[in-house]
Enzyme design. Structure first.
Site, PDB file in Angstrom:
ATOM      1  N   GLU A  89       0.941   4.735 -39.245  1.00 55.31           N
ATOM      2  CA  GLU A  89       2.397   4.644 -39.232  1.00 55.31           C
ATOM      3  C   GLU A  89       3.018   6.036 -39.316  1.00 55.31           C
ATOM      4  O   GLU A  89       3.271   6.562 -40.397  1.00 55.31           O
ATOM      5  CB  GLU A  89       2.867   3.767 -40.391  1.00 55.31           C
ATOM      6  CG  GLU A  89       2.269   2.364 -40.378  1.00 55.31           C
ATOM      7  CD  GLU A  89       2.393   1.669 -41.723  1.00 55.31           C
ATOM      8  OE1 GLU A  89       3.528   1.515 -42.219  1.00 55.31           O
ATOM      9  OE2 GLU A  89       1.347   1.286 -42.294  1.00 55.31           O
ATOM     10  N   HIS A 132      10.092  -1.807 -45.862  1.00 55.68           N
ATOM     11  CA  HIS A 132      10.193  -1.906 -44.401  1.00 55.68           C
ATOM     12  C   HIS A 132      11.551  -2.421 -43.905  1.00 55.68           C
ATOM     13  O   HIS A 132      11.619  -3.208 -42.952  1.00 55.68           O
ATOM     14  CB  HIS A 132       9.073  -2.789 -43.855  1.00 55.68           C
ATOM     15  CG  HIS A 132       7.712  -2.162 -43.906  1.00 55.68           C
ATOM     16  ND1 HIS A 132       7.505  -0.801 -43.929  1.00 55.68           N
ATOM     17  CD2 HIS A 132       6.461  -2.729 -43.934  1.00 55.68           C
ATOM     18  CE1 HIS A 132       6.196  -0.539 -43.970  1.00 55.68           C
ATOM     19  NE2 HIS A 132       5.550  -1.684 -43.983  1.00 55.68           N
ATOM     20  N   TYR A 139      -1.898  -2.767 -35.926  1.00 54.16           N
ATOM     21  CA  TYR A 139      -3.199  -2.640 -36.593  1.00 54.16           C
ATOM     22  C   TYR A 139      -4.241  -2.438 -35.503  1.00 54.16           C
ATOM     23  O   TYR A 139      -4.496  -3.330 -34.694  1.00 54.16           O
ATOM     24  CB  TYR A 139      -3.554  -3.916 -37.349  1.00 54.16           C
ATOM     25  CG  TYR A 139      -2.739  -4.238 -38.571  1.00 54.16           C
ATOM     26  CD1 TYR A 139      -3.340  -4.323 -39.830  1.00 54.16           C
ATOM     27  CD2 TYR A 139      -1.380  -4.518 -38.486  1.00 54.16           C
ATOM     28  CE1 TYR A 139      -2.607  -4.655 -40.965  1.00 54.16           C
ATOM     29  CE2 TYR A 139      -0.638  -4.856 -39.613  1.00 54.16           C
ATOM     30  CZ  TYR A 139      -1.256  -4.921 -40.847  1.00 54.16           C
ATOM     31  OH  TYR A 139      -0.530  -5.254 -41.959  1.00 54.16           O
ATOM     32  N   HIS A 144       4.067  -0.863 -36.477  1.00 53.29           N
ATOM     33  CA  HIS A 144       3.088  -1.330 -37.466  1.00 53.29           C
ATOM     34  C   HIS A 144       1.902  -2.039 -36.805  1.00 53.29           C
ATOM     35  O   HIS A 144       1.403  -3.044 -37.317  1.00 53.29           O
ATOM     36  CB  HIS A 144       3.774  -2.270 -38.458  1.00 53.29           C
ATOM     37  CG  HIS A 144       3.195  -2.237 -39.842  1.00 53.29           C
ATOM     38  ND1 HIS A 144       1.973  -2.780 -40.137  1.00 53.29           N
ATOM     39  CD2 HIS A 144       3.658  -1.736 -40.998  1.00 53.29           C
ATOM     40  CE1 HIS A 144       1.723  -2.635 -41.433  1.00 53.29           C
ATOM     41  NE2 HIS A 144       2.739  -1.990 -41.975  1.00 53.29           N
TER      42      HIS A 144
END
Length: 347
Positions: free
Chosen positions: A312, A104, A180, A178
């Site tokens: 993603e 990342h 959730y 990113h």
């Protein structure tokens, strides 16, 4: 449509948290630190507005944020094998921050910088423009990269993230967000019963270190076949080798077939909520929070495995070693552009 902001002091740093609100009552909140999305409030079938993303109770926890909650990711989202790659005969070494691999974008990646921000509003759209310059050689990457990311919300409950970039020399770049997602609302339940549809006939096989093996198997006859919809728990409960490798779940790149305008559909029957993902990207990493434990204090309670679903959208970092994967190479003065829209509604 309106955008409001609040000044925060976190560990001596001055941050801004913006809240974008549309005329339907939907809200998206984000920080200028890491472009982190802290909350998304959308209605259920009873018009109850609840948060559908994971975020920390204490904002100081975003300083470490090992799970990258809500953050912008770059320069390269995902894992780069061996923390190095070659461009035009020159080897570039990156910091190893995930075993021997690079994850990342390293530290500080896009998720750990304070972005310059400009809010905007008009009759059917409001949002934030975030800009950042990543200098040549940062975390080992070549070229100075100028990034512009736009978060925009409209009155159709469509939240769009647009990524734009350019570099003064040949480099690699693929950004993502990113967040959730958990459509149960305020983390009332985990995501095991979420039903997911993905327009993908193939996925990328992983080794034990979650690095692509080079194989791109078909999804047919496996728990990776989401083309007609299936629940996340199918993979969690499966002894299929790739689900086991993924921590008894999913942490895999899916290659979109590009058959449909709707690349991904997520449904949660108890709340009646639905999320549709539309993107111009060639694929998506599906991550089912298999590495989360119960040690984190989130806004609505403690964390745990399978509490959120990451979608993603991006190209593939494996392409730096294998040109069969969607490329992350950006030529000098070429324009990088990527767009993903999250459409919130009801089943």
């Amino acid at each position: 449509m309106q955008v409001t902001s609040e000044q925060l002091t976190v560990a001596g740093q001055n941050w801004l948290e913006y809240t974008i609100k549309n005329d339907q009552g939907m809200e998206v909140s984000c920080l200028n630190f890491g472009g982190i999305i802290t909350r998304i409030l959308v209605p259920d079938q009873h018009q109850q507005f609840e948060n559908v993303v994971l975020g920390y109770k204490n904002y100081e926890d975003y300083l470490s944020n090992p799970n990258y909650f809500g953050a912008l990711i770059g320069r390269v989202a995902g894992r780069i094998k061996g923390s190095s790659f070659e461009l035009d005969g020159k080897t570039y070494n990156l910091p190893a921050n995930n075993g021997e691999n690079h994850l990342h974008g390293g530290e500080p990646g896009f998720h750990k910088v304070i972005w310059d921000t400009t809010p905007f509003e008009n009759s059917n759209e409001a949002g934030i423009v975030l800009t950042h310059t990543s200098p040549d050689g940062e975390n080992g990457y070549p070229g100075t990269v100028e990034m512009k990311v736009t978060y925009s919300l409209n009155n159709e409950n469509e939240f769009t993230i647009t990524y734009e970039g350019s570099a003064d020399q040949k480099t690699v770049l693929t950004a993502t967000n990113h967040s959730y997602f958990n459509l149960s609302g305020n983390l009332k339940d985990d995501i095991k019963d979420h039903e997911l549809t993905i327009d993908a006939s193939h996925f990328v096989e992983l080794d034990e270190a979650l690095i692509p093996t080079g194989e791109i198997p078909a999804v047919d006859g496996t728990p990776f076949d989401f083309r007609n919809g299936r629940q996340i728990k199918d993979g969690i409960n499966s002894n299929f080798e790739q689900n086991v490798v993924g921590g008894n779940g999913y942490d895999h790149y899916f290659l979109f077939d590009q058959n449909n305008e709707q690349d991904v559909i997520v449904k949660e029957k108890e709340s009646g909520r639905q999320l549709i993902v539309k993107t111009d990207q060639p694929g998506m990493v599906l991550y089912t929070s298999t590495m989360l434990d119960d040690s984190l204090q989130l806004a609505e309670g403690p964390s745990k495995r399978y509490l959120g679903l990451c979608l993603e959208t991006q190209a593939s970092p494996a392409s730096v070693h294998d040109d069969r994967f969607p490329s992350v190479i950006l030529e000098k003065d070429e324009k990088y552009f990527a767009k993903t829209t999250f459409v919130f509604g009801l089943i």
